[in-house]
Design a protein around this motif. Structure first.
Motif, PDB file in Angstrom:
ATOM      1  N   PRO A  33      13.200  42.520  57.813  1.00 55.94           N
ATOM      2  CA  PRO A  33      13.520  42.979  59.173  1.00 55.94           C
ATOM      3  C   PRO A  33      14.803  42.319  59.676  1.00 55.94           C
ATOM      4  O   PRO A  33      15.467  41.574  58.951  1.00 55.94           O
ATOM      5  N   ASN A  34      15.151  42.609  60.940  1.00 52.42           N
ATOM      6  CA  ASN A  34      16.335  41.993  61.552  1.00 52.42           C
ATOM      7  C   ASN A  34      16.180  40.477  61.604  1.00 52.42           C
ATOM      8  O   ASN A  34      15.097  39.963  61.843  1.00 52.42           O
ATOM      9  N   ARG A  35      17.312  39.779  61.366  1.00 53.27           N
ATOM     10  CA  ARG A  35      17.302  38.321  61.491  1.00 53.27           C
ATOM     11  C   ARG A  35      18.523  37.875  62.280  1.00 53.27           C
ATOM     12  O   ARG A  35      19.668  38.126  61.860  1.00 53.27           O
ATOM     13  N   ASP A  36      18.300  37.242  63.412  1.00 58.58           N
ATOM     14  CA  ASP A  36      19.386  36.671  64.217  1.00 58.58           C
ATOM     15  C   ASP A  36      20.508  37.671  64.453  1.00 58.58           C
ATOM     16  O   ASP A  36      21.700  37.375  64.289  1.00 58.58           O
ATOM     17  N   GLY A  37      20.128  38.861  64.842  1.00 59.18           N
ATOM     18  CA  GLY A  37      21.125  39.862  65.167  1.00 59.18           C
ATOM     19  C   GLY A  37      21.696  40.610  63.982  1.00 59.18           C
ATOM     20  O   GLY A  37      22.478  41.557  64.160  1.00 59.18           O
ATOM     21  N   GLU A  38      21.362  40.205  62.750  1.00 56.37           N
ATOM     22  CA  GLU A  38      21.841  40.934  61.576  1.00 56.37           C
ATOM     23  C   GLU A  38      21.082  42.255  61.438  1.00 56.37           C
ATOM     24  O   GLU A  38      19.989  42.429  61.956  1.00 56.37           O
ATOM     25  N   LYS A  39      21.679  43.166  60.684  1.00 60.78           N
ATOM     26  CA  LYS A  39      21.036  44.451  60.454  1.00 60.78           C
ATOM     27  C   LYS A  39      19.822  44.269  59.546  1.00 60.78           C
ATOM     28  O   LYS A  39      19.822  43.421  58.647  1.00 60.78           O
ATOM     29  N   SER A  40      18.814  45.073  59.775  1.00 57.89           N
ATOM     30  CA  SER A  40      17.668  45.087  58.859  1.00 57.89           C
ATOM     31  C   SER A  40      18.080  45.739  57.547  1.00 57.89           C
ATOM     32  O   SER A  40      19.109  46.419  57.459  1.00 57.89           O
ATOM     33  N   ASP A  41      17.257  45.534  56.504  1.00 50.52           N
ATOM     34  CA  ASP A  41      17.564  46.152  55.215  1.00 50.52           C
ATOM     35  C   ASP A  41      17.575  47.672  55.314  1.00 50.52           C
ATOM     36  O   ASP A  41      18.370  48.345  54.651  1.00 50.52           O
ATOM     37  N   ILE A  42      16.719  48.239  56.151  1.00 47.84           N
ATOM     38  CA  ILE A  42      16.679  49.699  56.308  1.00 47.84           C
ATOM     39  C   ILE A  42      17.985  50.204  56.897  1.00 47.84           C
ATOM     40  O   ILE A  42      18.533  51.218  56.448  1.00 47.84           O
ATOM     41  N   GLN A  43      18.518  49.491  57.900  1.00 48.89           N
ATOM     42  CA  GLN A  43      19.788  49.913  58.490  1.00 48.89           C
ATOM     43  C   GLN A  43      20.937  49.739  57.502  1.00 48.89           C
ATOM     44  O   GLN A  43      21.867  50.551  57.449  1.00 48.89           O
ATOM     45  N   LYS A  44      20.874  48.690  56.693  1.00 51.32           N
ATOM     46  CA  LYS A  44      21.899  48.498  55.659  1.00 51.32           C
ATOM     47  C   LYS A  44      21.888  49.663  54.670  1.00 51.32           C
ATOM     48  O   LYS A  44      22.943  50.113  54.202  1.00 51.32           O
ATOM     49  N   ILE A  45      20.689  50.150  54.340  1.00 50.63           N
ATOM     50  CA  ILE A  45      20.579  51.295  53.431  1.00 50.63           C
ATOM     51  C   ILE A  45      21.237  52.517  54.050  1.00 50.63           C
ATOM     52  O   ILE A  45      22.027  53.222  53.397  1.00 50.63           O
ATOM     53  N   ARG A  46      20.936  52.780  55.320  1.00 48.87           N
ATOM     54  CA  ARG A  46      21.536  53.939  55.995  1.00 48.87           C
ATOM     55  C   ARG A  46      23.061  53.839  55.978  1.00 48.87           C
ATOM     56  O   ARG A  46      23.767  54.807  55.675  1.00 48.87           O
ATOM     57  N   ASP A  47      23.580  52.681  56.316  1.00 50.54           N
ATOM     58  CA  ASP A  47      25.027  52.506  56.387  1.00 50.54           C
ATOM     59  C   ASP A  47      25.671  52.632  55.006  1.00 50.54           C
ATOM     60  O   ASP A  47      26.762  53.203  54.870  1.00 50.54           O
ATOM     61  N   THR A  48      25.001  52.115  53.978  1.00 50.10           N
ATOM     62  CA  THR A  48      25.558  52.176  52.626  1.00 50.10           C
ATOM     63  C   THR A  48      25.610  53.603  52.110  1.00 50.10           C
ATOM     64  O   THR A  48      26.646  54.061  51.592  1.00 50.10           O
ATOM     65  N   LEU A  49      24.516  54.326  52.267  1.00 52.15           N
ATOM     66  CA  LEU A  49      24.450  55.686  51.738  1.00 52.15           C
ATOM     67  C   LEU A  49      25.468  56.604  52.404  1.00 52.15           C
ATOM     68  O   LEU A  49      26.071  57.470  51.762  1.00 52.15           O
ATOM     69  N   LYS A  50      25.673  56.432  53.703  1.00 54.01           N
ATOM     70  CA  LYS A  50      26.569  57.332  54.428  1.00 54.01           C
ATOM     71  C   LYS A  50      28.030  57.146  54.039  1.00 54.01           C
ATOM     72  O   LYS A  50      28.861  57.993  54.353  1.00 54.01           O
ATOM     73  N   ASN A  51      28.358  56.071  53.353  1.00 58.62           N
ATOM     74  CA  ASN A  51      29.737  55.837  52.923  1.00 58.62           C
ATOM     75  C   ASN A  51      29.994  56.295  51.493  1.00 58.62           C
ATOM     76  O   ASN A  51      31.127  56.181  51.011  1.00 58.62           O
ATOM     77  N   LEU A  52      28.977  56.805  50.818  1.00 58.93           N
ATOM     78  CA  LEU A  52      29.141  57.201  49.425  1.00 58.93           C
ATOM     79  C   LEU A  52      29.716  58.605  49.328  1.00 58.93           C
ATOM     80  O   LEU A  52      29.495  59.448  50.189  1.00 58.93           O
ATOM     81  N   SER A  53      30.435  58.858  48.240  1.00 58.37           N
ATOM     82  CA  SER A  53      31.185  60.106  48.110  1.00 58.37           C
ATOM     83  C   SER A  53      30.269  61.331  48.120  1.00 58.37           C
ATOM     84  O   SER A  53      30.593  62.349  48.729  1.00 58.37           O
ATOM     85  N   PHE A  54      29.116  61.249  47.441  1.00 54.23           N
ATOM     86  CA  PHE A  54      28.257  62.436  47.386  1.00 54.23           C
ATOM     87  C   PHE A  54      27.643  62.741  48.749  1.00 54.23           C
ATOM     88  O   PHE A  54      27.342  63.883  49.072  1.00 54.23           O
ATOM     89  N   TRP A  55      27.466  61.703  49.580  1.00 49.44           N
ATOM     90  CA  TRP A  55      26.919  61.915  50.928  1.00 49.44           C
ATOM     91  C   TRP A  55      27.944  62.641  51.791  1.00 49.44           C
ATOM     92  O   TRP A  55      27.622  63.621  52.454  1.00 49.44           O
ATOM     93  N   THR A  56      29.170  62.156  51.780  1.00 49.01           N
ATOM     94  CA  THR A  56      30.213  62.799  52.587  1.00 49.01           C
ATOM     95  C   THR A  56      30.501  64.210  52.086  1.00 49.01           C
ATOM     96  O   THR A  56      30.777  65.109  52.880  1.00 49.01           O
ATOM     97  N   GLU A  57      30.418  64.406  50.775  1.00 52.32           N
ATOM     98  CA  GLU A  57      30.628  65.759  50.229  1.00 52.32           C
ATOM     99  C   GLU A  57      29.506  66.693  50.667  1.00 52.32           C
ATOM    100  O   GLU A  57      29.742  67.854  51.019  1.00 52.32           O
ATOM    101  N   ALA A  58      28.259  66.178  50.678  1.00 49.47           N
ATOM    102  CA  ALA A  58      27.137  67.000  51.108  1.00 49.47           C
ATOM    103  C   ALA A  58      27.280  67.402  52.580  1.00 49.47           C
ATOM    104  O   ALA A  58      26.962  68.537  52.968  1.00 49.47           O
ATOM    105  N   LEU A  59      27.770  66.499  53.408  1.00 52.62           N
ATOM    106  CA  LEU A  59      27.952  66.809  54.826  1.00 52.62           C
ATOM    107  C   LEU A  59      28.972  67.926  55.021  1.00 52.62           C
ATOM    108  O   LEU A  59      28.853  68.721  55.959  1.00 52.62           O
ATOM    109  N   GLN A  60      29.956  67.998  54.157  1.00 49.57           N
ATOM    110  CA  GLN A  60      30.947  69.074  54.261  1.00 49.57           C
ATOM    111  C   GLN A  60      30.305  70.439  54.055  1.00 49.57           C
ATOM    112  O   GLN A  60      30.664  71.416  54.714  1.00 49.57           O
ATOM    113  N   TYR A  61      29.333  70.496  53.138  1.00 51.64           N
ATOM    114  CA  TYR A  61      28.638  71.760  52.929  1.00 51.64           C
ATOM    115  C   TYR A  61      27.768  72.118  54.125  1.00 51.64           C
ATOM    116  O   TYR A  61      27.603  73.288  54.444  1.00 51.64           O
TER     117      TYR A  61
END
Length: 263
Positions: free
Chosen positions: A235-263
């Motif tokens: 979970p969140n620790r001292d204001g840091e992002k939780s692991d779940i939020q880190k996953i969301r942020d990581t996936l949204k920066n990947l090439s296949f994610w951005t390509e899928a959004l274009q479709y």
């Protein structure tokens, strides 16, 4: 037309006839004037038999096996292609073609037939090919011989290390499948997958960190990183992002994610 020729002229004649009548042989539209599936199989056997004259007189001539294998591969005749490579090995074709044929056998066993145990003996014959080392590691990973898989991957990484520089590596006998940088990326990705499977998260993360962002294996590495975060699920620790939020942020920066959004 073909059988009126003599000796090696038959091989040349059947190649020319196949080239001139390729549309009839393939018969994509399934017309009555074209070859039926049965006739295509008969022609494939007839085609191969025209190479016997040359092969019997020079059974170690690698180019004959290469021609036949290419013919069968373009027609998706996997059994015949595999048999051609095995015939070449049995005939004692010499290096460097022997290693290339052994690699082709191992590649078919791994990538097409999922026969990992059977592939190992052939891949072992082609250790000067980096693709063989990579496939060997995959075989041991699939058969759950994790110590051997790690050994092969670390050995492959050592072989590839000189090619990380701009100049070629010192061993001229090593045959790269693609580029040293790309192969290093996929080797580290498989090593990370192995360590993740064994719950060695630190070692897995170290391997992933060696994959640069412009590498073809980078996105898959980030997905694996997200899988580790998901399993940890802090979970969140001292204001840091939780692991779940880190996953969301990581996936949204990947090439296949951005390509899928274009479709």
């Amino acid at each position: 037309y073909v059988t009126r020729q003599e000796g090696d002229a038959r091989r040349i004649a059947v190649k020319q006839w196949e080239e001139d009548h390729r549309d009839i042989i393939k018969n994509v539209d399934q017309t009555d004037d074209g070859f039926s599936p049965e006739e295509r199989n008969e022609f494939a056997n007839f085609y191969q038999s025209q190479f016997v004259f040359v092969r019997d007189r020079n059974p170690k001539l690698a180019s004959i096996y290469t021609e036949l294998a290419d013919f069968h591969r373009t027609r998706n005749n996997l059994d015949a292609e595999l048999s051609t490579y095995l015939d070449a090995l049995r005939a004692g074709v010499e290096s460097p073609d022997r290693e290339a044929f052994a690699l082709n056998v191992g590649r078919i066993f791994v990538n097409r037939l999922n026969l990992y145990g059977e592939a190992i003996q052939y891949l072992d014959q082609a250790r000067n090919h980096t693709e063989a080392l990579y496939l060997l590691a995959k075989c041991y990973l699939e058969t759950e011989d994790f110590a051997k898989a790690r050994e092969e991957l670390n050995g492959l990484i050592n072989v590839l290390t000189p090619w990380q520089e701009s100049d070629p590596g010192p061993d001229d006998n090593v045959v790269l499948e693609s580029s040293g940088t790309e192969e290093m990326g996929r080797a580290n990705l498989m090593l990370a997958e192995l360590e993740f499977k064994l719950l060695n998260y630190g070692a897995s993360d170290t391997a992933l960190a060696r994959i640069p962002q412009d590498n073809g294996s980078y996105d898959a590495g980030r997905v694996l990183f997200c899988a580790m975060l998901l399993q940890r699920g802090e979970p969140n620790r001292d204001g840091e992002k939780s692991d779940i939020q880190k996953i969301r942020d990581t996936l949204k920066n990947l090439s296949f994610w951005t390509e899928a959004l274009q479709y």
